[in-house]
Write a protein that holds these residues in place. Structure first.
Motif, PDB file in Angstrom:
ATOM      1  N   THR A  37     -47.494  -5.551 -11.107  1.00 60.82           N
ATOM      2  CA  THR A  37     -48.536  -4.579 -11.427  1.00 60.82           C
ATOM      3  C   THR A  37     -48.019  -3.165 -11.166  1.00 60.82           C
ATOM      4  O   THR A  37     -46.957  -2.969 -10.557  1.00 60.82           O
ATOM      5  N   ALA A  38     -48.815  -2.169 -11.593  1.00 63.84           N
ATOM      6  CA  ALA A  38     -48.427  -0.773 -11.394  1.00 63.84           C
ATOM      7  C   ALA A  38     -48.305  -0.438  -9.912  1.00 63.84           C
ATOM      8  O   ALA A  38     -47.513   0.438  -9.519  1.00 63.84           O
ATOM      9  N   ASP A  39     -49.073  -1.124  -9.069  1.00 65.69           N
ATOM     10  CA  ASP A  39     -49.022  -0.877  -7.630  1.00 65.69           C
ATOM     11  C   ASP A  39     -47.741  -1.405  -6.995  1.00 65.69           C
ATOM     12  O   ASP A  39     -47.406  -1.016  -5.870  1.00 65.69           O
ATOM     13  N   ASN A  40     -47.036  -2.289  -7.712  1.00 64.79           N
ATOM     14  CA  ASN A  40     -45.828  -2.907  -7.160  1.00 64.79           C
ATOM     15  C   ASN A  40     -44.573  -2.080  -7.384  1.00 64.79           C
ATOM     16  O   ASN A  40     -43.521  -2.399  -6.816  1.00 64.79           O
ATOM     17  N   ILE A  41     -44.653  -1.053  -8.228  1.00 62.19           N
ATOM     18  CA  ILE A  41     -43.426  -0.357  -8.628  1.00 62.19           C
ATOM     19  C   ILE A  41     -43.489   1.125  -8.330  1.00 62.19           C
ATOM     20  O   ILE A  41     -44.548   1.700  -8.062  1.00 62.19           O
ATOM     21  N   THR A  42     -42.336   1.756  -8.379  1.00 64.49           N
ATOM     22  CA  THR A  42     -42.218   3.200  -8.241  1.00 64.49           C
ATOM     23  C   THR A  42     -40.994   3.649  -9.021  1.00 64.49           C
ATOM     24  O   THR A  42     -40.111   2.844  -9.334  1.00 64.49           O
ATOM     25  N   LYS A  43     -40.944   4.930  -9.351  1.00 60.79           N
ATOM     26  CA  LYS A  43     -39.765   5.500  -9.996  1.00 60.79           C
ATOM     27  C   LYS A  43     -38.995   6.319  -8.967  1.00 60.79           C
ATOM     28  O   LYS A  43     -39.587   7.110  -8.231  1.00 60.79           O
ATOM     29  N   VAL A  44     -37.693   6.103  -8.911  1.00 60.33           N
ATOM     30  CA  VAL A  44     -36.858   6.810  -7.948  1.00 60.33           C
ATOM     31  C   VAL A  44     -35.627   7.360  -8.647  1.00 60.33           C
ATOM     32  O   VAL A  44     -35.176   6.827  -9.652  1.00 60.33           O
ATOM     33  N   GLN A  45     -35.097   8.435  -8.094  1.00 62.88           N
ATOM     34  CA  GLN A  45     -33.844   8.992  -8.597  1.00 62.88           C
ATOM     35  C   GLN A  45     -32.709   8.486  -7.734  1.00 62.88           C
ATOM     36  O   GLN A  45     -32.755   8.565  -6.505  1.00 62.88           O
ATOM     37  N   ILE A  46     -31.683   7.951  -8.389  1.00 60.98           N
ATOM     38  CA  ILE A  46     -30.518   7.439  -7.676  1.00 60.98           C
ATOM     39  C   ILE A  46     -29.256   7.935  -8.370  1.00 60.98           C
ATOM     40  O   ILE A  46     -29.309   8.402  -9.513  1.00 60.98           O
ATOM     41  N   GLY A  47     -28.140   7.835  -7.688  1.00 58.00           N
ATOM     42  CA  GLY A  47     -26.870   8.178  -8.305  1.00 58.00           C
ATOM     43  C   GLY A  47     -26.539   7.208  -9.427  1.00 58.00           C
ATOM     44  O   GLY A  47     -26.752   6.006  -9.306  1.00 58.00           O
ATOM     45  N   SER A  48     -26.038   7.734 -10.524  1.00 56.91           N
ATOM     46  CA  SER A  48     -25.773   6.895 -11.695  1.00 56.91           C
ATOM     47  C   SER A  48     -24.473   6.115 -11.586  1.00 56.91           C
ATOM     48  O   SER A  48     -24.254   5.163 -12.340  1.00 56.91           O
ATOM     49  N   PHE A  49     -23.612   6.486 -10.648  1.00 60.84           N
ATOM     50  CA  PHE A  49     -22.320   5.812 -10.527  1.00 60.84           C
ATOM     51  C   PHE A  49     -22.520   4.340 -10.164  1.00 60.84           C
ATOM     52  O   PHE A  49     -23.186   4.005  -9.188  1.00 60.84           O
ATOM     53  N   GLY A  50     -21.946   3.456 -10.960  1.00 59.91           N
ATOM     54  CA  GLY A  50     -22.018   2.027 -10.699  1.00 59.91           C
ATOM     55  C   GLY A  50     -23.272   1.351 -11.203  1.00 59.91           C
ATOM     56  O   GLY A  50     -23.424   0.130 -11.055  1.00 59.91           O
TER      57      GLY A  50
END
Length: 239
Positions: free
Chosen positions: A50-63
């Motif tokens: 569900t929408a409550d189970n997820i989040t958007k995060v910024q991470i390094g793209s390497f790998g």
């Protein structure tokens, strides 16, 4: 002496190249950021996301693979094909439109297919407690000195297994001593003809469930299609 000088110059040139060329390039790649979808808590196999189970995060793209899911619409409303842990990228193969949970299968019953539970009288009869939701099994029937796999029961889908306490396999938790309760019944997805056969054999004989296939739903469906051909063309006890 001349050779040492040349080697020294080469080393200096390489060091400069690394310092001003390769290192900045690696730093650029490593510092690149992408926004991906992750879960905020552990999601179990077959669980609806569900929408409550997820989040958007910024991470390094390497790998990070290019296929990492970045759009939450590709995750919300899907089912986990396996356990998904927080702080990990989610890839398309980790989610599915369908669920192997018993409740999901029950809600899809339309009259042409039914659910029936059979007894697992011993450790061996139920594949030593290793059956999983969605497995394709053959049903071996043992009576007196004869053992057969009825044509109508060659390929059957496991909906779930359930303990004597009523806990389905995908809801099991580990006991304090590290053990898990063993299943007492197996619930199978069947046609009315198969249901009557299973009910009869469950009372009159011993049943062993033999694992045939565990894997992607497309391949599992081919086994069930082959079984349906037998039921359609070969008949059953109704005919």
């Amino acid at each position: 002496m001349k050779n040492r000088t040349i080697i020294g110059i080469v080393c200096v040139v390489l060091a400069i190249a690394i310092m001003f060329g390769v290192a900045p390039l690696m730093n650029t790649v490593a510092s690149g950021k992408i926004e991906v979808v992750q879960v905020v808590k552990r999601i179990e196999q077959g669980q609806l996301i569900t929408a409550d189970n997820i989040t958007k995060v910024q991470i390094g793209s390497f790998g990070v693979k290019n296929t990492a899911i970045k759009d939450d619409k590709q995750v919300v409303g899907k089912y986990a094909t396996g356990t998904i842990m927080p702080n990990n990228c989610i890839y398309p193969e980790m989610v599915s439109d369908d669920s192997d949970s018993a409740e999901s299968v029950f809600r899809q019953l339309d009259g042409t297919q039914q659910a029936i539970s059979i007894t697992i009288p011993s450790f061996a009869n139920g594949l030593s407690g290793k059956l999983q939701n969605g497995d394709i099994v053959s049903v071996a029937v043992v009576s007196e000195n004869e053992s057969t796999i009825p044509a109508e029961l060659t390929y059957v889908r496991v909906i779930t297994t359930t303990t004597a306490k009523g806990t389905d396999s995908d809801q099991l938790t580990t006991n304090e001593d590290g053990t898990t309760d063993l299943p007492a019944t197996a619930t199978l997805l069947v046609t009315p003809t198969q249901a009557k056969l299973l009910a009869l054999h469950d009372q009159k004989a011993k049943i062993y469930l033999i694992l045939v296939y565990r894997g992607d739903s497309e391949t599992a469906g081919k086994f069930l299609e082959a079984q349906n051909e037998v039921l359609t063309n070969g008949g059953g006890e109704d005919e």
